[in-house]
Design a protein around this motif. Structure first.
Motif, mmCIF file in Angstrom:
data_model
loop_
_atom_site.group_PDB
_atom_site.id
_atom_site.type_symbol
_atom_site.label_atom_id
_atom_site.label_comp_id
_atom_site.label_asym_id
_atom_site.label_seq_id
_atom_site.Cartn_x
_atom_site.Cartn_y
_atom_site.Cartn_z
ATOM 1 N N ARG A 33 0.816 -1.226 0.000
ATOM 2 C CA ARG A 33 0.000 0.000 0.000
ATOM 3 C C ARG A 33 0.844 1.267 0.000
ATOM 4 O O ARG A 33 0.573 2.174 -0.783
ATOM 5 C CB ARG A 33 -0.988 -0.010 1.162
ATOM 6 N N PRO A 34 1.860 1.382 0.842
ATOM 7 C CA PRO A 34 2.682 2.596 0.783
ATOM 8 C C PRO A 34 3.330 2.803 -0.592
ATOM 9 O O PRO A 34 3.412 3.932 -1.083
ATOM 10 C CB PRO A 34 3.744 2.376 1.862
ATOM 11 N N PHE A 35 3.777 1.720 -1.214
ATOM 12 C CA PHE A 35 4.380 1.827 -2.539
ATOM 13 C C PHE A 35 3.351 2.340 -3.541
ATOM 14 O O PHE A 35 3.629 3.246 -4.322
ATOM 15 C CB PHE A 35 4.930 0.467 -2.990
ATOM 16 N N MET A 36 2.140 1.766 -3.501
ATOM 17 C CA MET A 36 1.105 2.161 -4.446
ATOM 18 C C MET A 36 0.674 3.614 -4.211
ATOM 19 O O MET A 36 0.433 4.353 -5.156
ATOM 20 C CB MET A 36 -0.092 1.218 -4.353
ATOM 21 N N ILE A 37 0.588 4.013 -2.947
ATOM 22 C CA ILE A 37 0.231 5.403 -2.639
ATOM 23 C C ILE A 37 1.307 6.340 -3.160
ATOM 24 O O ILE A 37 1.015 7.380 -3.760
ATOM 25 C CB ILE A 37 -0.002 5.585 -1.118
ATOM 26 N N GLY A 38 2.570 5.982 -2.944
ATOM 27 C CA GLY A 38 3.678 6.802 -3.457
ATOM 28 C C GLY A 38 3.630 6.926 -4.966
ATOM 29 O O GLY A 38 3.837 8.018 -5.522
ATOM 30 N N MET A 39 3.341 5.823 -5.634
ATOM 31 C CA MET A 39 3.244 5.858 -7.100
ATOM 32 C C MET A 39 2.073 6.749 -7.528
ATOM 33 O O MET A 39 2.189 7.515 -8.486
ATOM 34 C CB MET A 39 3.077 4.439 -7.658
ATOM 35 N N ALA A 40 0.963 6.685 -6.815
ATOM 36 C CA ALA A 40 -0.199 7.514 -7.157
ATOM 37 C C ALA A 40 0.131 8.992 -6.979
ATOM 38 O O ALA A 40 -0.201 9.815 -7.838
ATOM 39 C CB ALA A 40 -1.398 7.114 -6.294
ATOM 40 N N PHE A 41 0.805 9.325 -5.878
ATOM 41 C CA PHE A 41 1.197 10.717 -5.664
ATOM 42 C C PHE A 41 2.172 11.201 -6.734
ATOM 43 O O PHE A 41 2.197 12.382 -7.067
ATOM 44 C CB PHE A 41 1.806 10.922 -4.277
ATOM 45 N N ALA A 42 2.961 10.291 -7.257
ATOM 46 C CA ALA A 42 3.919 10.650 -8.313
ATOM 47 C C ALA A 42 3.246 10.673 -9.687
ATOM 48 O O ALA A 42 3.896 10.949 -10.690
ATOM 49 C CB ALA A 42 5.080 9.661 -8.318
ATOM 50 N N GLY A 43 1.952 10.356 -9.714
ATOM 51 C CA GLY A 43 1.232 10.367 -10.982
ATOM 52 C C GLY A 43 1.531 9.169 -11.858
ATOM 53 O O GLY A 43 1.349 9.191 -13.071
ATOM 54 N N LYS A 44 1.988 8.085 -11.244
ATOM 55 C CA LYS A 44 2.341 6.871 -11.987
ATOM 56 C C LYS A 44 1.325 5.772 -11.708
ATOM 57 O O LYS A 44 0.734 5.710 -10.649
ATOM 58 C CB LYS A 44 3.727 6.352 -11.573
#
Length: 176
Positions: A33-44
């Protein structure tokens, strides 16, 4: 975690419950989840089943390492050695000891597990049983196997840039 721990003392579904704790509490909540949230915040958008399996394997290996360090680590790392045993936590070691309950003095272990009065001798006794039964080696091999699988999955990830793959590989190595 707490509910499963209290209901799973010597339950046939113990292994299943420990796997759920490792996957959902640690791997999904602490890694995926943290990885996916980070990717979402990065627009990826890099989600794939392969990436999910990779992060779950890394997370489970991390939890196994945490269980390992609780028995064999150094208190200078900030962990109370034997804390999981004293608190009656469901760990990979507890699971394996329950599976082997007919191969050692399980009554003594039952007295130690979740006891406020664990002595250094009790802890040493538990470590000795874990080593005699081959559990320590099995856990170490299991961690390394999960990381090996994760690293192979990282190599195959499509739609993930090489820098992210490199960071994932470093994270996998760092876990063990």
């Amino acid at each position: 975690d707490v509910i499963l721990a209290r209901e799973s003392w010597v339950n046939p579904t113990l292994k299943h419950n420990i796997n759920l704790i490792h996957e959902y509490k640690t791997a999904r909540y602490g890694f995926l989840r943290p990885f996916m949230i980070g990717m979402a915040f990065a627009g990826k958008s890099a989600y794939s089943e392969s990436l999910e399996r990779t992060l779950i394997n890394i997370g489970i290996a991390f939890q196994m390492q945490d269980d390992f360090l609780d028995l064999y680590g150094d208190s200078r790392l900030g962990k109370t050695i034997g804390g999981d045993l004293k608190e009656g936590n469901l760990t990979v070691f507890h699971e394996k000891l329950v599976e082997n309950k007919n191969n050692f003095d399980f009554q003594k272990y039952a007295h130690i597990w979740h006891s406020d009065n664990i002595t250094p001798e009790d802890l040493k006794w538990a470590e000795t049983q874990i080593e005699k039964l081959g559990i320590k080696k099995e856990v170490e091999e299991g961690m390394h196997k999960l990381i090996k699988i994760a690293k192979k999955e990282i190599e195959k990830l499509a739609n993930v840039n090489p820098e992210v793959k490199s960071l994932l590989a470093e994270m996998a190595e760092f876990v063990v």
